[in-house]
Design a protein around this motif. Structure first.
Motif, mmCIF file in Angstrom:
data_model
loop_
_atom_site.group_PDB
_atom_site.id
_atom_site.type_symbol
_atom_site.label_atom_id
_atom_site.label_comp_id
_atom_site.label_asym_id
_atom_site.label_seq_id
_atom_site.Cartn_x
_atom_site.Cartn_y
_atom_site.Cartn_z
ATOM 1 N N GLU A 85 0.747 -1.149 0.025
ATOM 2 C CA GLU A 85 0.040 0.050 -0.027
ATOM 3 C C GLU A 85 1.069 1.054 0.095
ATOM 4 O OE1 GLU A 85 -3.894 -1.249 2.444
ATOM 5 O OE2 GLU A 85 -2.127 -1.198 3.581
ATOM 6 N N LEU A 86 1.984 1.163 0.681
ATOM 7 C CA LEU A 86 2.855 2.331 0.780
ATOM 8 C C LEU A 86 3.525 2.540 -0.657
ATOM 9 C CD1 LEU A 86 4.292 4.569 2.481
ATOM 10 C CD2 LEU A 86 6.229 2.891 3.198
ATOM 11 N N SER A 87 3.766 1.406 -1.114
ATOM 12 C CA SER A 87 4.451 1.447 -2.589
ATOM 13 C C SER A 87 3.304 2.143 -3.624
ATOM 14 C CB SER A 87 4.701 0.270 -3.097
ATOM 15 O OG SER A 87 4.836 0.155 -4.257
ATOM 16 N N ALA A 88 2.176 1.641 -3.613
ATOM 17 C CA ALA A 88 1.241 2.282 -4.625
ATOM 18 C C ALA A 88 0.968 3.806 -4.126
ATOM 19 C CB ALA A 88 -0.154 1.430 -4.290
ATOM 20 N N ARG A 89 1.181 4.198 -3.005
ATOM 21 C CA ARG A 89 0.975 5.880 -2.457
ATOM 22 C C ARG A 89 2.355 6.515 -2.838
ATOM 23 N NH1 ARG A 89 -2.841 5.984 2.797
ATOM 24 N NH2 ARG A 89 -4.678 4.566 2.164
ATOM 25 N N SER A 90 3.311 5.796 -2.742
ATOM 26 C CA SER A 90 4.493 6.718 -2.916
ATOM 27 C C SER A 90 5.580 6.530 -3.985
ATOM 28 C CB SER A 90 5.338 6.202 -1.824
ATOM 29 O OG SER A 90 5.855 5.016 -1.945
ATOM 30 N N GLY A 91 4.821 5.550 -4.767
ATOM 31 C CA GLY A 91 5.673 5.507 -6.239
ATOM 32 C C GLY A 91 6.953 4.559 -6.095
ATOM 33 N N VAL A 92 7.404 4.267 -4.788
ATOM 34 C CA VAL A 92 8.478 3.626 -4.457
ATOM 35 C C VAL A 92 8.244 2.043 -4.511
ATOM 36 C CG1 VAL A 92 10.436 3.344 -3.010
ATOM 37 C CG2 VAL A 92 9.424 5.547 -2.952
ATOM 38 N N PRO A 93 8.954 1.488 -5.446
ATOM 39 C CA PRO A 93 8.494 -0.145 -5.567
ATOM 40 C C PRO A 93 8.597 -0.731 -4.345
ATOM 41 C CG PRO A 93 10.203 0.395 -7.310
ATOM 42 C CD PRO A 93 10.127 1.691 -6.296
ATOM 43 N N GLN A 94 7.436 -1.758 -3.835
ATOM 44 C CA GLN A 94 7.577 -2.638 -2.662
ATOM 45 C C GLN A 94 8.971 -3.040 -2.409
ATOM 46 O OE1 GLN A 94 7.204 -6.078 -2.409
ATOM 47 N NE2 GLN A 94 7.458 -5.831 -0.335
ATOM 48 N N ALA A 146 9.705 10.863 -0.580
ATOM 49 C CA ALA A 146 8.354 10.061 -0.944
ATOM 50 C C ALA A 146 7.589 9.585 -0.142
ATOM 51 C CB ALA A 146 8.537 9.368 -2.360
ATOM 52 N N LEU A 147 8.478 8.492 0.687
ATOM 53 C CA LEU A 147 7.752 7.779 1.910
ATOM 54 C C LEU A 147 7.523 8.963 2.907
ATOM 55 C CD1 LEU A 147 10.508 4.959 1.968
ATOM 56 C CD2 LEU A 147 8.161 4.826 0.860
ATOM 57 N N ALA A 148 8.206 9.832 3.316
ATOM 58 C CA ALA A 148 7.942 10.528 4.421
ATOM 59 C C ALA A 148 6.572 11.256 4.050
ATOM 60 C CB ALA A 148 8.916 11.575 4.863
ATOM 61 N N ARG A 149 6.374 11.793 2.981
ATOM 62 C CA ARG A 149 5.199 12.536 2.716
ATOM 63 C C ARG A 149 3.865 11.671 2.834
ATOM 64 N NH1 ARG A 149 7.519 15.763 -2.732
ATOM 65 N NH2 ARG A 149 8.203 17.506 -1.402
ATOM 66 N N VAL A 150 3.845 10.276 2.319
ATOM 67 C CA VAL A 150 2.795 9.577 2.320
ATOM 68 C C VAL A 150 2.513 9.191 3.901
ATOM 69 C CG1 VAL A 150 2.110 6.959 1.904
ATOM 70 C CG2 VAL A 150 3.093 8.699 0.309
ATOM 71 N N LEU A 151 3.561 9.087 4.750
ATOM 72 C CA LEU A 151 3.453 9.042 6.273
ATOM 73 C C LEU A 151 3.232 10.008 6.814
ATOM 74 C CD1 LEU A 151 6.600 6.086 6.194
ATOM 75 C CD2 LEU A 151 3.919 5.851 6.202
ATOM 76 N N ASP A 152 3.024 11.158 6.581
ATOM 77 C CA ASP A 152 2.793 12.365 7.295
ATOM 78 C C ASP A 152 3.993 12.652 8.245
ATOM 79 O OD1 ASP A 152 0.082 12.943 6.104
ATOM 80 O OD2 ASP A 152 -0.530 11.231 7.598
ATOM 81 N N LEU A 153 5.087 12.820 7.662
ATOM 82 C CA LEU A 153 6.266 13.026 8.039
ATOM 83 C C LEU A 153 6.915 14.077 7.247
ATOM 84 C CD1 LEU A 153 7.906 9.541 8.857
ATOM 85 C CD2 LEU A 153 6.826 10.805 10.575
ATOM 86 N N GLU A 154 7.777 14.978 7.794
ATOM 87 C CA GLU A 154 8.271 15.860 7.173
ATOM 88 C C GLU A 154 9.792 15.915 7.609
ATOM 89 O OE1 GLU A 154 8.397 18.973 4.725
ATOM 90 O OE2 GLU A 154 6.607 18.120 5.428
ATOM 91 N N LEU A 155 10.730 16.374 6.589
ATOM 92 C CA LEU A 155 12.031 16.077 6.544
ATOM 93 C C LEU A 155 12.546 17.758 6.615
ATOM 94 C CD1 LEU A 155 12.874 13.381 3.835
ATOM 95 C CD2 LEU A 155 12.999 13.258 6.327
ATOM 96 N N PHE A 156 13.506 18.260 7.558
ATOM 97 C CA PHE A 156 14.042 19.226 7.547
ATOM 98 C C PHE A 156 15.445 19.471 8.106
ATOM 99 C CE2 PHE A 156 11.904 18.959 11.371
ATOM 100 C CZ PHE A 156 12.575 19.745 12.416
ATOM 101 N N LEU A 157 16.195 20.380 7.638
ATOM 102 C CA LEU A 157 17.451 20.641 8.135
ATOM 103 C C LEU A 157 17.259 22.010 8.883
ATOM 104 C CD1 LEU A 157 19.920 20.141 5.141
ATOM 105 C CD2 LEU A 157 19.242 18.539 7.145
ATOM 106 N N ALA A 158 17.839 21.872 10.151
ATOM 107 C CA ALA A 158 17.685 22.953 11.272
ATOM 108 C C ALA A 158 19.100 23.129 11.880
ATOM 109 C CB ALA A 158 16.686 22.662 12.417
#
Length: 107
Positions: free
Chosen positions: A25-34, A54-66
């Protein structure tokens, strides 16, 4: 894989489980092969930034550098709602401080 990478992979696995998604399911939503998700989660391949985003966006996570000096403020602000309305601090999946602490012991 290194300790910091292991923390990131564990965070991805936990986030996928919290959302109740299978790797397929994560693959289908993110476009990253299972098959690639499986290898990422098991530490079998280096995680590319594009796949991580791609995975973080589907998982409601955010990447940032601080900036490092901003981390105390970020840690005090960052909260996540958990069951029952309680608030629990969220730890970053990766912190340079852990690496610097390990490096300082080698001097």
């Amino acid at each position: 894989m290194g300790y910091a990478t292991d923390q990131i992979l564990e965070s991805l696995r936990e986030a996928r489980a919290r959302k109740g998604l299978s790797q397929r399911e994560l693959s289908a939503r993110s476009g990253v092969p299972q098959s690639h998700i499986s290898k990422i989660e098991s530490g079998g391949v280096d995680l590319r930034v594009s796949s991580l985003i791609a995975l973080a966006r589907v998982l409601d996570l955010e990447l940032f550098l601080a900036p490092k000096k901003s981390m105390p403020a970020i840690k005090s602000i960052t909260r996540s709602t958990v069951g029952g309305g309680e608030l629990e601090a969220v730890s970053p999946a990766y912190s340079l401080d852990a690496l610097e602490d390990e490096d300082s012991g080698d001097e």
